[in-house]
Design an enzyme around this catalytic site. Structure first.
Site, PDB file in Angstrom:
ATOM      1  N   GLU A 255       0.830  -1.203   0.000  1.00 13.05           N
ATOM      2  CA  GLU A 255       0.000   0.000   0.000  1.00 13.05           C
ATOM      3  C   GLU A 255       0.875   1.267   0.000  1.00 13.05           C
ATOM      4  OE1 GLU A 255      -3.073   0.676  -0.472  1.00 13.05           O
ATOM      5  OE2 GLU A 255      -2.838   2.799   0.014  1.00 13.05           O
ATOM      6  N   THR A 297      -6.028   1.277  -5.575  1.00 20.77           N
ATOM      7  CA  THR A 297      -5.383  -0.016  -5.329  1.00 20.77           C
ATOM      8  C   THR A 297      -5.882  -1.085  -6.274  1.00 20.77           C
ATOM      9  OG1 THR A 297      -5.182   0.541  -3.013  1.00 20.77           O
ATOM     10  CG2 THR A 297      -5.058  -1.778  -3.549  1.00 20.77           C
ATOM     11  N   HIS A 470       0.498   2.642  -5.604  1.00 23.52           N
ATOM     12  CA  HIS A 470       0.296   3.996  -6.137  1.00 23.52           C
ATOM     13  C   HIS A 470       1.046   4.973  -5.235  1.00 23.52           C
ATOM     14  CE1 HIS A 470      -2.413   4.245  -2.776  1.00 23.52           C
ATOM     15  NE2 HIS A 470      -3.148   3.284  -3.265  1.00 23.52           N
TER      16      HIS A 470
HETATM   17  C1  GP9 Z   1      -8.471  -1.289   0.920  1.00 26.08           C
HETATM   18  C2  GP9 Z   1      -7.123  -0.932   0.454  1.00 26.08           C
HETATM   19  C3  GP9 Z   1      -7.007   0.546   0.138  1.00 26.08           C
HETATM   20  O1  GP9 Z   1      -8.767  -2.638   0.747  1.00 26.08           O
HETATM   21  O2  GP9 Z   1      -6.732  -1.762  -0.609  1.00 26.08           O
HETATM   22  O3  GP9 Z   1      -7.386   0.832  -1.156  1.00 26.08           O
HETATM   23  P1  GP9 Z   1      -6.990   2.304  -1.746  1.00 26.08           P
HETATM   24  O4  GP9 Z   1      -7.793   3.310  -0.945  1.00 26.08           O
HETATM   25  O5  GP9 Z   1      -5.503   2.508  -1.511  1.00 26.08           O
HETATM   26  O6  GP9 Z   1      -7.372   2.275  -3.204  1.00 26.08           O
HETATM   27 MN    MN Z   2      -3.785   1.637  -2.164  1.00 25.75          MN
END
Ligand code: GP9
Ligand code: MN
Length: 620
Positions: A255, A297, A470
């Site tokens: 993340e 994500t 990202h």
């Molecule tokens: C939630 C996590 C965040 O499951 O994958 O997603 P994002 O907000 O970074 O797109």
């Molecule tokens: Mn993400």
């Protein structure tokens, strides 16, 4: 006054219907609000949405209205009860994309008995009122409104309701960009705007997208797209072909892991000591970009497992979940692999529970499969996630493909206690400082996991891929990032070159370690792995990073870079990456721009017209 009294008597049934549906919608909102529930913020968008529903009743003749009211009320009450039970099981709002796939309802069906509460029947109790009204009105010869009056009443109420509602929907789209078009968090929409609006927005998105799919595509274009992809994937692969055949694949999407933290220190302390160490033991692609768009994500996941671009608007995970794909998990599964996606957050976020089945994951270990013994930010901490995931991975048949998505280093990076300490010096109380603390935590969790894989002997028989999904630092905080990077005159090209994420491939015995400078992006992961694992992946738009001469990276907005030039679509300008100078468009650059736009169009056609399904049929 007499006139007003007559109007009220004339629409008393609609008024009562309005009141009971508002009460039910607020009651539902109360049930899904696990923390503090504020009726004040919810009641206005709820009223606006119920006005829209009630406006339809003005079209109905007076003597038919009671019957219509009973039917409409029954339908709405059943929807409320279903929503409530679906929420109890999934902690989410059902979307048309779920119903369309028919996936998972099986699991909730089997549990419906234990979920359903007798109190749910209270949603039906107001039906008595409308049955009484139907009887009562039988003896009252109230004057019928003519069609013109009925249409004017409908139009006035409908437009007023839509105007009022659009204010609340617009406000939410400003505070939560992408949420309305991607519905990445359906529950949040229901909590903010009410369940009727949540369903209305979902139906609007799905219907709008379905209608856009009914534009035709010529057979000739289908063939052109197919041959483009085949040429793309048959590009001469000589390097490392079949190098990892039969090995396990452990892919970790981290993340908000941005490349600028790699090998950086603050007051001599490394921000990501584990990644820095593992990079030296692996193949490291230092010119690797994220290519995500509105799907965040989920776009990163979609690209790395499909080698297709994100949807032009909204999220492919939501809008195209029922498409047929030739995704990495499915290809590996067809080659005897057990496959699992692992993410310590709710299964429905980004519609993962629905689309993972279309992508070929046999297992999806989500929040319900983990002991939530430590929370950081959005949910389960990365440390606990990795520890518990290791046990799940060990339970899989070999060879396996496991796709892990981390969570703790998610914006706004404010869980200082959870992240632990990191001496930030001048960066205390800044976004970049909070991010550095968060990513240092995740680096530690990742380092522990990799060490445990090594101790378990799994590293010896697996390929480990690690990449960021990202950016973490958004453009409005570019000054903070410029200061951190020591960049004096931040500009469009320097900012673009900072939008890299680490991409690491670790081979057993640290083979093939080194820095690979080919310009690449998330769309290239799948073809790179299919070469390593000798998979027959035909339908890819990316390139094999170990065998690619042309390092072009295309972004969703039409921008691209090939390592020497960067083209910014928003400003329609070309830059020389080395000198940061603007370039004048020439035939060569124009051709590259058109080629980038063409590939994006091909990807959009593949999604819109579900072309992989057609291509697969031809292959059968
Ligand atoms: C939630 C996590 C965040 O499951 O994958 O997603 P994002 O907000 O970074 O797109
Ligand atoms: Mn993400």
């Amino acid at each position: 006054m007499k006139k007003l009294k007559n109007i009220i008597v004339n629409i008393i049934d609609i008024i009562l219907f309005f009141v009971t549906v508002v009460i039910k919608t607020i009651t539902y909102g109360r049930q899904i609000q696990e923390n503090y529930f504020s009726i004040h913020s919810l009641i206005y968008p709820v009223i606006a949405s119920v006005i829209i529903i009630c406006s339809l009743l003005f079209l109905v003749k007076r003597n038919k209205r009671p019957r219509i009211l009973i039917i409409l009320n029954l339908i709405l009450s059943i929807v409320f009860i279903c929503d409530l039970n679906y929420y109890r099981y999934f902690k989410d709002i059902p979307s048309l994309s779920v119903l369309r796939n028919g996936i998972l309802l099986g699991s909730v069906k089997s549990s419906i008995g234990s979920l359903f509460k007798l109190s749910d029947l209270l949603f039906l109790c107001d039906l008595i009122i409308f049955i009484f009204i139907k009887e009562f009105l039988r003896y009252r010869n109230i004057k019928e409104n003519n069609l013109k009056i009925r249409i004017i009443s409908f139009a006035a109420t409908f437009l007023f309701g839509c105007f009022l509602n659009s204010i609340y929907i617009y406000n939410l789209s400003v505070t939560q960009p992408r949420l309305i078009s991607t519905m990445f968090n359906r529950v949040y929409i229901a909590k903010e705007l009410g369940i009727i609006n949540a369903h209305g927005i979902d139906i609007y998105n799905i219907v709008k997208n379905e209608l856009s799919r009914h534009t035709s595509i010529t057979e000739e274009k289908e063939i052109i797209i197919k041959s483009f992809m085949e040429n793309n994937s048959n590009a001469l692969n000589s390097n490392l072909t079949g190098e990892s055949k039969g090995k396990n694949l452990i892919m970790i999407q981290v993340e908000a892991l941005q490349q600028f933290v790699i090998d950086k220190t603050i007051n001599g302390k490394e921000i990501t000591p584990n990644l820095n160490r593992w990079i030296k033991r692996s193949a490291y692609f230092n010119n690797f970009f994220y290519q995500t768009s509105a799907g965040g994500t989920s776009d990163a996941e979609f690209m790395s497992n499909n080698s297709l671009y994100p949807a032009p608007s909204g999220a492919a995970y939501y809008l195209y979940s029922s498409n047929e794909y030739n995704a990495l998990p499915e290809l590996l599964r067809n080659n005897g692999y057990d496959t699992a996606a692992l993410h310590g957050f709710k299964s429905t976020f980004w519609n993962r529970d629905v689309i993972y089945k279309s992508l070929g994951f046999n297992n999806f270990f989500n929040e319900k499969d983990y002991i939530i013994n430590e929370k950081i930010g959005l949910g389960l901490s990365d440390k606990s996630f990795f520890e518990q995931s290791l046990e799940k991975i060990k339970s899989l048949q070999k060879p396996f493909y496991t796709f892990l998505i981390t969570l703790s280093s998610h914006f706004p990076f404010e869980d200082r206690i959870g992240y632990g300490d990191f001496p930030l010096g001048d960066y205390e109380n800044t976004l970049i400082g909070d991010y550095i603390r968060a990513v240092h935590y995740t680096d530690e969790a990742l380092g522990n996991f990799l060490e445990n894989l090594e101790k378990e002997g799994l590293l010896q028989e697996s390929i480990v891929v690690i990449y960021g999904d990202h950016s973490a630092i958004s453009k409005d905080k570019q000054d903070e990032l410029a200061k951190f990077m020591g960049i004096e005159d931040m500009n469009e090209i320097k900012w673009a070159m900072l939008q890299k994420v680490p991409m690491i491939i670790h081979f057993p015995e640290d083979k093939h370690k080194g820095v690979y400078e080919t310009f690449g992006g998330q769309i290239d992961i799948y073809p790179t792995l299919s070469n390593l694992f000798s998979l027959d992946s035909y339908d890819v738009l990316g390139k094999d990073l170990f065998n690619s001469k042309n390092g072009t990276v295309i972004f969703r907005d039409g921008s691209f870079t090939d390592g020497s030039v960067y083209y910014s679509a928003p400003s329609n300008s070309y830059f020389d990456i080395k000198t940061n100078t603007k370039l004048v468009e020439n035939e060569y650059l124009k051709l590259k721009k058109e080629n980038a736009a063409m590939q994006l169009e091909y990807s959009d056609d593949i999604l819109k017209h579900n072309l992989l399904k057609k291509y697969n049929k031809i292959k059968e």
